[in-house]
Design a protein around this motif. Structure first.
Motif, PDB file in Angstrom:
ATOM      1  N   GLN A  61       0.822  -1.210   0.000  1.00 32.44           N
ATOM      2  CA  GLN A  61       0.000   0.000   0.000  1.00 32.44           C
ATOM      3  C   GLN A  61       0.863   1.270   0.000  1.00 32.44           C
ATOM      4  OE1 GLN A  61      -2.661  -1.530   3.383  1.00 32.44           O
ATOM      5  NE2 GLN A  61      -4.089  -0.325   2.157  1.00 32.44           N
ATOM      6  N   THR A  62       1.847   1.266  -0.885  1.00 29.80           N
ATOM      7  CA  THR A  62       2.805   2.366  -0.936  1.00 29.80           C
ATOM      8  C   THR A  62       3.038   2.774  -2.389  1.00 29.80           C
ATOM      9  OG1 THR A  62       3.926   1.604   1.065  1.00 29.80           O
ATOM     10  CG2 THR A  62       5.168   3.070  -0.366  1.00 29.80           C
ATOM     11  N   GLU A  63       3.067   4.069  -2.622  1.00 33.08           N
ATOM     12  CA  GLU A  63       3.368   4.567  -3.962  1.00 33.08           C
ATOM     13  C   GLU A  63       4.877   4.564  -4.173  1.00 33.08           C
ATOM     14  OE1 GLU A  63       1.467   8.006  -6.516  1.00 33.08           O
ATOM     15  OE2 GLU A  63       2.903   8.856  -5.100  1.00 33.08           O
ATOM     16  N   TYR A  64       5.301   3.976  -5.272  1.00 29.89           N
ATOM     17  CA  TYR A  64       6.714   3.918  -5.624  1.00 29.89           C
ATOM     18  C   TYR A  64       6.984   4.773  -6.860  1.00 29.89           C
ATOM     19  CZ  TYR A  64       8.168   0.223  -2.417  1.00 29.89           C
ATOM     20  OH  TYR A  64       8.501  -0.500  -1.296  1.00 29.89           O
ATOM     21  N   ASP A  65       8.043   5.565  -6.791  1.00 27.92           N
ATOM     22  CA  ASP A  65       8.583   6.242  -7.966  1.00 27.92           C
ATOM     23  C   ASP A  65       9.671   5.352  -8.549  1.00 27.92           C
ATOM     24  OD1 ASP A  65       7.020   8.600  -7.778  1.00 27.92           O
ATOM     25  OD2 ASP A  65       8.335   9.357  -6.216  1.00 27.92           O
ATOM     26  N   VAL A  66       9.512   5.009  -9.820  1.00 22.91           N
ATOM     27  CA  VAL A  66      10.449   4.105 -10.483  1.00 22.91           C
ATOM     28  C   VAL A  66      11.149   4.856 -11.607  1.00 22.91           C
ATOM     29  CG1 VAL A  66      10.723   1.910 -11.697  1.00 22.91           C
ATOM     30  CG2 VAL A  66       8.947   2.152  -9.947  1.00 22.91           C
ATOM     31  N   THR A  67      12.465   4.738 -11.683  1.00 27.16           N
ATOM     32  CA  THR A  67      13.228   5.366 -12.757  1.00 27.16           C
ATOM     33  C   THR A  67      14.114   4.336 -13.437  1.00 27.16           C
ATOM     34  OG1 THR A  67      15.001   6.001 -11.225  1.00 27.16           O
ATOM     35  CG2 THR A  67      13.249   7.618 -11.620  1.00 27.16           C
ATOM     36  N   ILE A  68      14.233   4.470 -14.740  1.00 25.61           N
ATOM     37  CA  ILE A  68      15.136   3.646 -15.539  1.00 25.61           C
ATOM     38  C   ILE A  68      16.125   4.594 -16.205  1.00 25.61           C
ATOM     39  CG2 ILE A  68      15.347   1.891 -17.326  1.00 25.61           C
ATOM     40  CD1 ILE A  68      13.533   0.992 -15.079  1.00 25.61           C
ATOM     41  N   THR A  69      17.395   4.471 -15.859  1.00 21.34           N
ATOM     42  CA  THR A  69      18.406   5.359 -16.422  1.00 21.34           C
ATOM     43  C   THR A  69      19.369   4.558 -17.287  1.00 21.34           C
ATOM     44  OG1 THR A  69      18.322   6.738 -14.425  1.00 21.34           O
ATOM     45  CG2 THR A  69      20.193   7.062 -15.903  1.00 21.34           C
ATOM     46  N   PRO A  70      19.363   4.791 -18.612  1.00 17.62           N
ATOM     47  CA  PRO A  70      20.365   4.137 -19.457  1.00 17.62           C
ATOM     48  C   PRO A  70      21.729   4.799 -19.242  1.00 17.62           C
ATOM     49  CG  PRO A  70      19.013   5.613 -20.770  1.00 17.62           C
ATOM     50  CD  PRO A  70      18.451   5.637 -19.388  1.00 17.62           C
ATOM     51  N   VAL A  71      22.769   4.008 -19.200  1.00 15.05           N
ATOM     52  CA  VAL A  71      24.118   4.536 -18.991  1.00 15.05           C
ATOM     53  C   VAL A  71      24.968   4.194 -20.215  1.00 15.05           C
ATOM     54  CG1 VAL A  71      26.178   4.485 -17.541  1.00 15.05           C
ATOM     55  CG2 VAL A  71      23.906   4.291 -16.491  1.00 15.05           C
ATOM     56  N   TYR A  72      25.586   5.238 -20.775  1.00 12.78           N
ATOM     57  CA  TYR A  72      26.452   5.099 -21.939  1.00 12.78           C
ATOM     58  C   TYR A  72      27.903   5.321 -21.518  1.00 12.78           C
ATOM     59  CZ  TYR A  72      22.029   5.760 -24.442  1.00 12.78           C
ATOM     60  OH  TYR A  72      20.744   5.647 -24.901  1.00 12.78           O
ATOM     61  N   THR A  73      28.798   5.103 -22.441  1.00 11.32           N
ATOM     62  CA  THR A  73      30.212   5.350 -22.160  1.00 11.32           C
ATOM     63  C   THR A  73      30.436   6.792 -21.731  1.00 11.32           C
ATOM     64  OG1 THR A  73      30.837   3.679 -23.803  1.00 11.32           O
ATOM     65  CG2 THR A  73      32.540   5.239 -23.123  1.00 11.32           C
ATOM     66  N   GLU A  74      29.690   7.707 -22.353  1.00 13.66           N
ATOM     67  CA  GLU A  74      29.854   9.124 -22.054  1.00 13.66           C
ATOM     68  C   GLU A  74      29.043   9.590 -20.859  1.00 13.66           C
ATOM     69  OE1 GLU A  74      26.934   8.702 -25.554  1.00 13.66           O
ATOM     70  OE2 GLU A  74      28.778   7.757 -24.789  1.00 13.66           O
ATOM     71  N   GLY A  75      28.221   8.696 -20.263  1.00 12.68           N
ATOM     72  CA  GLY A  75      27.465   9.081 -19.084  1.00 12.68           C
ATOM     73  C   GLY A  75      26.009   8.656 -19.168  1.00 12.68           C
ATOM     74  N   PRO A  76      25.164   9.101 -18.200  1.00 15.11           N
ATOM     75  CA  PRO A  76      23.749   8.699 -18.185  1.00 15.11           C
ATOM     76  C   PRO A  76      22.955   9.352 -19.306  1.00 15.11           C
ATOM     77  CG  PRO A  76      24.205  10.293 -16.440  1.00 15.11           C
ATOM     78  CD  PRO A  76      25.521   9.928 -17.036  1.00 15.11           C
ATOM     79  N   GLY A  77      21.950   8.627 -19.769  1.00 14.64           N
ATOM     80  CA  GLY A  77      21.059   9.147 -20.803  1.00 14.64           C
ATOM     81  C   GLY A  77      19.736   9.606 -20.212  1.00 14.64           C
ATOM     82  N   THR A  78      18.719   9.656 -21.068  1.00 16.59           N
ATOM     83  CA  THR A  78      17.405  10.149 -20.661  1.00 16.59           C
ATOM     84  C   THR A  78      16.741   9.184 -19.680  1.00 16.59           C
ATOM     85  OG1 THR A  78      17.109  11.222 -22.786  1.00 16.59           O
ATOM     86  CG2 THR A  78      15.134  10.859 -21.483  1.00 16.59           C
ATOM     87  N   VAL A  79      16.259   9.741 -18.591  1.00 12.26           N
ATOM     88  CA  VAL A  79      15.625   8.932 -17.549  1.00 12.26           C
ATOM     89  C   VAL A  79      14.184   8.623 -17.933  1.00 12.26           C
ATOM     90  CG1 VAL A  79      14.930   8.860 -15.137  1.00 12.26           C
ATOM     91  CG2 VAL A  79      17.099   9.928 -15.780  1.00 12.26           C
TER      92      VAL A  79
END
Length: 485
Positions: A369-387
């Motif tokens: 009974q809890t709201e969760y915020d979920v994020t998916i972050t792609p990671v490239y050689t140059e750093g993180p991409g669009t979340v």
């Protein structure tokens, strides 16, 4: 086979047609604007059949001022009590006479007052393109009810308003003013009505129809709207909007955009000779509602409306009390890995990493009974991409089930039950004499689904409760049973 009107229905139809034809020109809503109006009518038992006839007459008077047709005003109607039912969709009646006849024959449903469910229903079933809703029309919902809702209505009405649907709330007798205000679009003095009895409904119909007519016309009156909304050049944070200007002169165009799920409305103003704009600084994987208005002086046209979703998508499915499944679109390019973050409301977040070729994951051991915020972050050689982001609410912890009794003696019996879920941490079993409130308790391990109750009194009825306790310390509802020694 053509249906025949009863004598009473025929008389009411004749009265409605006569009333409509006798209305003065001032009472008619003179506009070429398009509007899709869905009437949500309470048909619960508290209304009563006699009062429901008054509601039919009231609805007939209310809709009689409009020019009905596929290029003007369309009116659908859903009746609700326990379960909503679409009586007719927006595109069902192309003439006023056909619509009035349907109103005369509107059946009385009966049942409980579940207004929140009904508000969700019209958003999911009636305000839809496949049943007649037009992209360039004004969207209006009109609720008529006589009682307090037996379910939640604040979020349900907010979802409608977030989709650009203007809401009117009309209450009779014991309807809650607080609920009506929470449903109606602001300002309340235009969109909320409350009368003491059904007999007073017809007294306020003229004032209501004036406000409804103004809603149909919109702030721009008869100013012609732009057409042919097209979006292009889609990225995770922007897209282009193009439109065709109306035939008449335009000083400027006002483009408004907001997140469809709710949030502030932003706007861009461009010169009347321009017909394209780029909306940027948007959130990824998010649906936006876009409106384009033609503006001359202080007047604005009806909106040209469309929607677009920024690139990517995160899907959260199969949500239980402690688990959920994630599935997301593969990010473009050579992804090294994905970082999955999930944070409970008012809690600390956790992270897990998966290979860049993986686009699914099951999360477990979540808090119920809890709201969760979920994020998916792609990671490239140059750093993180669009979340990519999403939200989900875990469910209620399941109770144990199938309580059985056996091995009954004068002073003992065995209680046995089944798991409600795989991740139970403990069981608490309680027992007391029937009618008494002082329980004895025993705490059992998660793998123990049976227990012998001893030292009982002969020929005595005992009440037994079994409660599942989960790793997050949440407790299930009690599984209850009784057994006599």
């Amino acid at each position: 086979m053509k249906s025949r009107l009863s004598l009473a229905a025929a008389a009411l139809l004749a009265a409605l047609l006569s009333s409509t034809q006798a209305q003065t020109s001032d009472a008619q809503c003179k506009t070429t604007a398009k509007a899709d109006i869905v009437l949500l009518v309470d048909g619960s038992w508290s209304i009563g059949r006699l009062n429901f006839k008054t509601i039919r007459a009231f609805i007939g008077r209310m809709v009689g001022v409009f020019e009905i047709g596929p290029d003007r005003v369309q009116i659908g109607l859903t009746q609700y009590s326990g379960d909503p039912k679409t009586e007719w969709h927006l595109n069902a009646h192309a003439t006023r006479d056909s619509l009035l006849e349907a109103i005369v024959n509107l059946p009385y449903k009966g049942g409980n007052t579940m207004t929140g469910r009904a508000l969700n229903y019209i958003l999911q079933n009636n305000f839809k393109a496949n049943v007649g809703m037009r992209p360039d029309s004004r969207k209006i919902g009109v609720l008529i009810t006589d009682g307090r809702s037996q379910d939640e209505i604040v979020l349900s009405s907010q979802r409608l308003r977030d989709q650009g649907i203007e809401l009117y709330a009309i209450g009779v007798k014991s309807a809650s003013k607080k609920e009506l205000r929470s449903i109606a679009t602001d300002p309340d003095e235009i969109h909320m009505y409350n009368v003491r009895d059904f007999a007073f409904l017809l007294d306020m119909v003229d004032d209501l129809t004036i406000n409804l007519c103004n809603s149909v016309k919109g702030p721009g009156g008869e100013l012609e709207a732009p057409t042919d909304l097209v979006t292009s050049d889609l990225t995770h944070h922007s897209f282009s909007v193009n439109w065709t200007a109306p035939g008449g002169p335009v000083e400027k165009f006002r483009v408004t955009y907001m997140i469809a799920a709710g949030g502030p409305t932003l706007q861009v103003l461009v010169n009347g000779t321009v017909n394209t704009v780029v909306l940027d600084n948007l959130k990824p994987l998010t649906q936006y509602v876009v409106n384009v208005f033609a503006v001359v002086g202080e007047n604005s046209s009806p909106p040209l409306t469309g929607t677009e979703i920024t690139s990517g998508d995160l899907r959260i499915t199969n949500v239980t009390h402690s688990t959920m499944n994630l599935n997301w679109d593969a990010a473009p390019g050579d992804v090294l890995k994905y970082i999955i973050g999930y944070t409970p409301e008012d809690g600390d977040g956790k992270q897990v990493e998966v290979n860049g070729e993986v686009t699914t994951l099951s999360l477990s051991r979540l808090i119920s009974q809890t709201e969760y915020d979920v994020t998916i972050t792609p990671v490239y050689t140059e750093g993180p991409g669009t979340v990519m982001a999403g939200q989900a609410i875990t469910g209620v912890v399941p109770a144990p089930k199938n309580l059985q009794f056996s091995e009954v003696t004068q002073t003992s019996f065995r209680a046995t039950w089944e798991h409600g879920a795989w991740d139970v941490a403990l069981y608490r079993i309680g027992w007391t004499k029937n009618g008494e409130q002082i329980f004895q308790y025993a705490i059992l391990n998660e793998d123990e689904t049976t227990h012998v109750l001893e030292d009982l009194e002969p020929d005595t009825l005992y009440d037994v409760t079994v409660t599942a306790i989960y790793p997050d310390e949440s407790e299930s509802e009690d599984l209850i049973g009784s057994q006599r020694t």
